[in-house]
Design a protein around this motif. Structure first.
Motif, PDB file in Angstrom:
ATOM      1  N   ILE A   1      40.055  33.545  48.918  1.00 34.86           N
ATOM      2  CA  ILE A   1      39.834  34.732  49.760  1.00 34.86           C
ATOM      3  C   ILE A   1      38.436  35.330  49.548  1.00 34.86           C
ATOM      4  O   ILE A   1      37.819  35.825  50.515  1.00 34.86           O
TER       5      ILE A   1
ATOM      6  N   PHE B   1      37.464  38.133  38.578  1.00 35.85           N
ATOM      7  CA  PHE B   1      38.276  39.222  39.116  1.00 35.85           C
ATOM      8  C   PHE B   1      39.655  39.334  38.475  1.00 35.85           C
ATOM      9  O   PHE B   1      40.580  39.887  39.078  1.00 35.85           O
TER      10      PHE B   1
ATOM     11  N   GLY C   1      41.768  40.161  42.109  1.00 36.19           N
ATOM     12  CA  GLY C   1      40.716  39.800  43.062  1.00 36.19           C
ATOM     13  C   GLY C   1      41.179  39.719  44.494  1.00 36.19           C
ATOM     14  O   GLY C   1      40.369  39.803  45.418  1.00 36.19           O
TER      15      GLY C   1
ATOM     16  N   PRO D   1      34.998  18.640  47.268  1.00 30.37           N
ATOM     17  CA  PRO D   1      34.597  19.203  45.967  1.00 30.37           C
ATOM     18  C   PRO D   1      33.084  19.184  45.776  1.00 30.37           C
ATOM     19  O   PRO D   1      32.423  18.217  46.164  1.00 30.37           O
TER      20      PRO D   1
ATOM     21  N   ALA E   1      31.938  31.298  44.494  1.00 32.60           N
ATOM     22  CA  ALA E   1      33.199  32.052  44.588  1.00 32.60           C
ATOM     23  C   ALA E   1      34.347  31.130  44.203  1.00 32.60           C
ATOM     24  O   ALA E   1      35.296  30.942  44.961  1.00 32.60           O
ATOM     25  N   THR E   2      34.255  30.575  43.025  1.00 32.20           N
ATOM     26  CA  THR E   2      35.233  29.566  42.613  1.00 32.20           C
ATOM     27  C   THR E   2      36.227  30.108  41.582  1.00 32.20           C
ATOM     28  O   THR E   2      36.841  29.334  40.845  1.00 32.20           O
ATOM     29  N   GLY E   3      36.414  31.407  41.551  1.00 32.64           N
ATOM     30  CA  GLY E   3      37.458  32.015  40.724  1.00 32.64           C
ATOM     31  C   GLY E   3      37.463  31.475  39.306  1.00 32.64           C
ATOM     32  O   GLY E   3      36.436  31.444  38.615  1.00 32.64           O
TER      33      GLY E   3
ATOM     34  N   GLY F   1      44.144  27.736  45.341  1.00 32.52           N
ATOM     35  CA  GLY F   1      43.785  28.492  44.140  1.00 32.52           C
ATOM     36  C   GLY F   1      44.595  29.774  44.023  1.00 32.52           C
ATOM     37  O   GLY F   1      45.665  29.919  44.640  1.00 32.52           O
TER      38      GLY F   1
ATOM     39  N   TYR G   1      44.503  33.366  36.350  1.00 30.99           N
ATOM     40  CA  TYR G   1      43.711  34.582  36.287  1.00 30.99           C
ATOM     41  C   TYR G   1      42.316  34.151  35.820  1.00 30.99           C
ATOM     42  O   TYR G   1      42.159  33.153  35.116  1.00 30.99           O
TER      43      TYR G   1
ATOM     44  N   GLY H   1      50.625  37.843  43.805  1.00 32.85           N
ATOM     45  CA  GLY H   1      51.717  38.744  44.153  1.00 32.85           C
ATOM     46  C   GLY H   1      51.425  39.661  45.336  1.00 32.85           C
ATOM     47  O   GLY H   1      52.299  40.421  45.758  1.00 32.85           O
TER      48      GLY H   1
ATOM     49  N   GLY I   1      33.823  27.474  47.214  1.00 33.82           N
ATOM     50  CA  GLY I   1      35.157  28.035  46.959  1.00 33.82           C
ATOM     51  C   GLY I   1      35.726  28.654  48.226  1.00 33.82           C
ATOM     52  O   GLY I   1      35.166  29.603  48.767  1.00 33.82           O
TER      53      GLY I   1
ATOM     54  N   ARG J   1      48.509  32.066  45.468  1.00 33.05           N
ATOM     55  CA  ARG J   1      49.550  32.061  44.436  1.00 33.05           C
ATOM     56  C   ARG J   1      49.838  33.444  43.878  1.00 33.05           C
ATOM     57  O   ARG J   1      50.523  33.573  42.878  1.00 33.05           O
TER      58      ARG J   1
ATOM     59  N   GLY K   1      49.674  42.358  45.603  1.00 36.86           N
ATOM     60  CA  GLY K   1      49.604  43.804  45.333  1.00 36.86           C
ATOM     61  C   GLY K   1      48.234  44.368  45.699  1.00 36.86           C
ATOM     62  O   GLY K   1      47.206  43.775  45.373  1.00 36.86           O
TER      63      GLY K   1
HETATM   64  C1  LIG Z   1      50.257  34.618  39.770  1.00 37.61           C
HETATM   65  C2  LIG Z   1      49.127  35.507  40.199  1.00 37.61           C
HETATM   66  C3  LIG Z   1      49.398  36.790  40.670  1.00 37.61           C
HETATM   67  C4  LIG Z   1      48.347  37.605  41.107  1.00 37.61           C
HETATM   68  N1  LIG Z   1      48.641  38.818  41.668  1.00 37.61           N
HETATM   69  C5  LIG Z   1      47.655  39.546  42.251  1.00 37.61           C
HETATM   70  C6  LIG Z   1      47.947  40.725  42.960  1.00 37.61           C
HETATM   71  O1  LIG Z   1      49.098  41.146  43.074  1.00 37.61           O
HETATM   72  N2  LIG Z   1      46.912  41.399  43.545  1.00 37.61           N
HETATM   73  C7  LIG Z   1      45.620  40.954  43.459  1.00 37.61           C
HETATM   74  O2  LIG Z   1      44.712  41.598  43.991  1.00 37.61           O
HETATM   75  N3  LIG Z   1      45.312  39.811  42.786  1.00 37.61           N
HETATM   76  C8  LIG Z   1      46.292  39.111  42.188  1.00 37.61           C
HETATM   77  N4  LIG Z   1      45.984  37.949  41.527  1.00 37.61           N
HETATM   78  C9  LIG Z   1      44.575  37.556  41.384  1.00 37.61           C
HETATM   79  C10 LIG Z   1      44.025  37.004  42.680  1.00 37.61           C
HETATM   80  O3  LIG Z   1      44.888  36.033  43.207  1.00 37.61           O
HETATM   81  C11 LIG Z   1      42.638  36.409  42.446  1.00 37.61           C
HETATM   82  O4  LIG Z   1      41.833  37.336  41.742  1.00 37.61           O
HETATM   83  C12 LIG Z   1      41.945  36.069  43.754  1.00 37.61           C
HETATM   84  O5  LIG Z   1      42.786  35.293  44.573  1.00 37.61           O
HETATM   85  C13 LIG Z   1      40.664  35.330  43.456  1.00 37.61           C
HETATM   86  O6  LIG Z   1      40.165  34.811  44.659  1.00 37.61           O
HETATM   87  P1  LIG Z   1      39.009  33.739  44.622  1.00 37.61           P
HETATM   88  O7  LIG Z   1      38.720  33.377  46.013  1.00 37.61           O
HETATM   89  O8  LIG Z   1      37.913  34.275  43.777  1.00 37.61           O
HETATM   90  O9  LIG Z   1      39.629  32.544  43.771  1.00 37.61           O
HETATM   91  P2  LIG Z   1      40.582  31.329  44.222  1.00 37.61           P
HETATM   92  O10 LIG Z   1      41.554  31.740  45.237  1.00 37.61           O
HETATM   93  O11 LIG Z   1      41.094  30.707  42.973  1.00 37.61           O
HETATM   94  O12 LIG Z   1      39.573  30.377  44.944  1.00 37.61           O
HETATM   95  C14 LIG Z   1      38.623  29.612  44.239  1.00 37.61           C
HETATM   96  C15 LIG Z   1      38.542  28.305  44.965  1.00 37.61           C
HETATM   97  O13 LIG Z   1      37.473  27.531  44.420  1.00 37.61           O
HETATM   98  C16 LIG Z   1      37.852  26.187  44.602  1.00 37.61           C
HETATM   99  N5  LIG Z   1      37.039  25.307  43.758  1.00 37.61           N
HETATM  100  C17 LIG Z   1      37.159  25.098  42.423  1.00 37.61           C
HETATM  101  N6  LIG Z   1      36.282  24.170  42.018  1.00 37.61           N
HETATM  102  C18 LIG Z   1      35.608  23.764  43.121  1.00 37.61           C
HETATM  103  C19 LIG Z   1      34.600  22.780  43.361  1.00 37.61           C
HETATM  104  N7  LIG Z   1      34.101  22.008  42.382  1.00 37.61           N
HETATM  105  N8  LIG Z   1      34.136  22.619  44.632  1.00 37.61           N
HETATM  106  C20 LIG Z   1      34.635  23.386  45.655  1.00 37.61           C
HETATM  107  N9  LIG Z   1      35.612  24.296  45.478  1.00 37.61           N
HETATM  108  C21 LIG Z   1      36.078  24.487  44.229  1.00 37.61           C
HETATM  109  C22 LIG Z   1      39.329  26.181  44.201  1.00 37.61           C
HETATM  110  O14 LIG Z   1      40.002  25.034  44.688  1.00 37.61           O
HETATM  111  C23 LIG Z   1      39.819  27.480  44.817  1.00 37.61           C
HETATM  112  O15 LIG Z   1      40.428  27.306  46.072  1.00 37.61           O
HETATM  113  C24 LIG Z   1      47.008  37.140  41.043  1.00 37.61           C
HETATM  114  C25 LIG Z   1      46.732  35.865  40.540  1.00 37.61           C
HETATM  115  C26 LIG Z   1      47.766  35.049  40.126  1.00 37.61           C
HETATM  116  C27 LIG Z   1      47.463  33.674  39.603  1.00 37.61           C
END
Ligand SMILES: Cc1cc2nc3c(=O)[nH]c(=O)nc-3n(C[C@H](O)[C@H](O)[C@H](O)COP(=O)(O)OP(=O)(O)OC[C@H]3O[C@@H](n4cnc5c(N)ncnc54)[C@H](O)[C@@H]3O)c2cc1C
Length: 417
Positions: free
Chosen positions: A50, A368, A372, A209, A238-240, A78, A343, A84, A47, A82, A86
Motif C-alpha cells: 500500500i 512502519f 503502516g 523482483p 517501499a519494501t516494508g 506482503g 511487522y 487487521g 514494492g 495480511r 485498524g
Molecule cells: C498481521 C498484521 C497485522 C497488522 N495490522 C495492522 C493494522 O491493523 N493497521 C495498520 O495500519 N497496520 C497494520 N499492520 C502493518 C501494515 O500491514 C504494514 O505496516 C503496511 O502494510 C506496510 O505497507 P508496505 O507497503 O510498506 O509493506 P508491504 O505491504 O509489506 O509491501 C512491501 C512489498 O515489497 C515487496 N518486495 C520485497 N522485496 C522486493 C524486491 N526485491 N523487489 C520488488 N518488491 C519487493 C514485497 O513483496 C511486498 O509486497 C499489520 C501487519 C501485520 C503483519
C-alpha cells in the motif's frame, strides 16, 4: 467487483501459494505485463504494497509522467494484504495524531473516490489500561489527542460496559475511547490504488523482483529487475520488512528488522462488538468485522527475528488466553483462519522516511512497525508532494535515517504488537 468477490478466498496466504482464481483475477486486472517493462522511468517505486502504490498514485496525480512500480510477488502478498485493517488517530505524539487525522479522512473518502467497497466501519477504538503506569500513559495521550482536535475520552469501567458490554472490566484502571477510529478490509485499498495507478498510466509490474541497482558514485542510475533494468535517477524504496535487504543492495545499512506477527479470524457471530478493543500491555487487539468474525492478534516477543510469514499454534494459545481475559464469552468460539505477516520494527517505533546522505535520488519509505496500513494514504501523499515540490521537509528530517546516527530518537508509546 461485488462484495462477494471481494471477500471470497480471504484467508491464510501461504508463502508461494497462489491466491484462488477469483481473487487472482482481481489482482492481475490492474497490473502490467513483464514484457512491457520500460527501459527508463522518471521514478521507480520498489514494492507494490500500500505504501508504494499510494505514493505512485499521488505522483501520477501530481503530473509525474513515467512512474513504475515493481513488486516481486502478487499484490497483497506482503503486510498490506495480511493486516487487521485498524485505522486510528489515538497516538501519543503530535506528529502521528495529526497525520492520522488526515489519513482517516482519506480512508473514509476512499470508497467514493476510487469506486471500490472497502468495508469502512467507524466503530471506534477502545484502549484498556490495567496498571497505573498504563493508565498514566493513556491519560497523557488523551490530553494530547484532545488538544489536537480529537474526540477521544478517558472512560471508566461503567462507560466501558456501555460501549462494549462483553468486555471484562475487573482490574481496569481506565480506558480511552476514540469514536472516530475505524476498521477496514485492507485488500480493496491495495486494489483501489493499483487500479487508480493503472488508469493514470503508472505501470504496476507484479512478479518482478528487484535484484540490484546500478549506481555511479552517489547517483542511482538504474533499478535492475529479473525482467530487465529500468534507467532512472529517482527511487522510492517501499519494501516494508524487506527494506533492509533492498537497502543492503545499495550499500546502506538500515536499523529496522522484520518481526513475524500473527493474526486470526473466528466464525461469524451476530454483531456485538462495536469498537476495536486493544490492550497496550499485552498487545491484544480484536475487532468484529462486518461479516461478524472476531479478527485479532497479540504480541509474541519470542518469535525469532527474520522474514517469516507463517503461522503457529503457539500464537493461538497466547491469543486465546488474552482474548478470554478481555472478552470471556468468546471462549466457545472456533477459529476458522489464521495467518501471519511481517511487522517492520524500528528501534524507536517511528518510521524511516526521506532522503539519505549517501545516495541522491533515493527516498526511504519503511519502518512502519504494525501501523503502516493506516498511515499509507497520508504518507503516499506526503512523499509524492516532497518529491515533486520539496514539501514537508520538517517531517522528513524528523523521520530520516540520520536520526539513528545523531541519537535524536523519537518516542511513541501507543504501539500495538
Ligand atoms: C498481521 C498484521 C497485522 C497488522 N495490522 C495492522 C493494522 O491493523 N493497521 C495498520 O495500519 N497496520 C497494520 N499492520 C502493518 C501494515 O500491514 C504494514 O505496516 C503496511 O502494510 C506496510 O505497507 P508496505 O507497503 O510498506 O509493506 P508491504 O505491504 O509489506 O509491501 C512491501 C512489498 O515489497 C515487496 N518486495 C520485497 N522485496 C522486493 C524486491 N526485491 N523487489 C520488488 N518488491 C519487493 C514485497 O513483496 C511486498 O509486497 C499489520 C501487519 C501485520 C503483519
Amino acid at each position: 467487483m461485488s462484495e462477494r468477490e471481494a471477500t471470497e478466498g480471504e484467508g491464510p496466504l501461504l508463502d508461494n501459494a497462489r491466491p484462488p482464481a477469483n481473487v487472482h483475477d482481481a489482482l492481475v486486472a490492474h497490473t502490467a505485463r513483464p514484457q512491457d517493462l520500460p527501459a527508463r522511468a522518471d521514478c521507480v517505486v520498489v514494492g507494490g504494497g500500500i505504501m508504494g502504490l499510494a505514493t505512485a498514485f499521488h505522483l501520477a496525480e501530481l503530473g509525474v509522467k513515467d512512474v513504475v512500480v515493481v513488486e516481486k510477488s502478487y499484490l497483497c502478498s506482503g503486510a498490506s494484504g495480511r493486516n487487521g485493517g485498524g485505522v486510528r488517530a489515538q497516538w501519543s505524539s503530535e506528529t502521528n495524531i495529526r497525520l492520522m487525522r488526515e489519513s482517516q479522512d482519506l480512508c473514509a473518502d476512499f470508497a467514493t473516490r476510487m469506486r471500490i467497497n472497502v468495508w469502512y466501519r467507524k466503530g471506534g477504538y477502545l484502549f484498556l489500561a490495567r496498571s497505573p503506569e498504563r493508565a498514566a500513559q493513556l491519560e497523557a495521550s488523551v490530553q494530547l489527542q484532545r488538544a489536537n482536535g480529537l474526540r477521544t475520552e478517558l472512560v471508566d469501567a461503567v462507560r466501558v460496559k456501555r460501549i462494549a458490554p462483553e468486555v471484562e472490566t475487573t482490574g481496569l484502571e481506565v480506558a480511552s475511547y476514540g469514536p472516530d477510529d475505524a476498521v477496514v478490509f485492507p485488500w480493496p485499498f491495495v486494489w483501489g490504488y493499483a487500479k487508480a495507478c493503472a488508469e493514470r498510466g503508472v505501470g504496476v509490474f507484479t512478479h518482478t523482483p528487484v535484484t540490484g541497482f546500478e549506481t555511479d558514485g552517489r547517483r542511482i542510475r538504474a533499478v535492475v529487475t529479473e525482467a530487465g533494468a529500468i534507467a532512472t535517477d529517482q527511487v522510492v524504496l517501499a519494501t516494508g520488512a524487506w527494506s533492509p535487504e533492498l537497502a543492503a543492495m545499495l550499500g546502506l545499512s538500515l536499523p529496522n528488522r522484520p518481526h513475524r506477527h500473527e493474526i486470526c479470524s473466528t466464525e461469524s457471530l451476530k454483531p456485538f462488538l462495536r469498537p476495536l478493543v486493544a490492550d497496550l500491555a499485552t498487545g491484544l487487539y480484536c475487532s468484529q468485522s462486518m461479516r461478524g468474525e472476531l479478527v485479532g492478534g497479540v504480541s509474541n516477543e519470542r518469535v525469532p527475528e527474520g522474514l517469516d510469514q507463517r503461522s503457529s499454534l503457539r500464537f493461538l494459545g497466547l491469543y486465546s488466553r488474552e482474548l478470554l481475559r478481555t472478552i470471556p464469552r468468546a471462549g466457545g468460539l472456533r477459529v476458522l483462519r489464521q495467518w501471519g505477516g511481517c511487522y517492520d520494527l524500528t528501534p524507536d517505533g517511528n518510521p524511516i522516511v526521506g532522503r539519505t546522505d549517501e545516495l541522491e535520488g533515493l527516498v526511504l519509505l519503511c519502518g512502519f512497525m504494525g501501523h503502516g496500513f493506516m498511515m499509507a494514504p497520508v504518507m503516499g501523499k506526503r512523499v509524492a508532494e516532497h518529491l515533486v515540490r520539496g514539501a514537508h521537509r520538517e517531517l522528513f528530517e524528523r523521520w530520516s535515517l540520520t536520526r539513528y546516527r545523531t541519537g535524536k530518537l523519537l518516542e511513541e508509546t501507543m504501539i500495538l504488537g
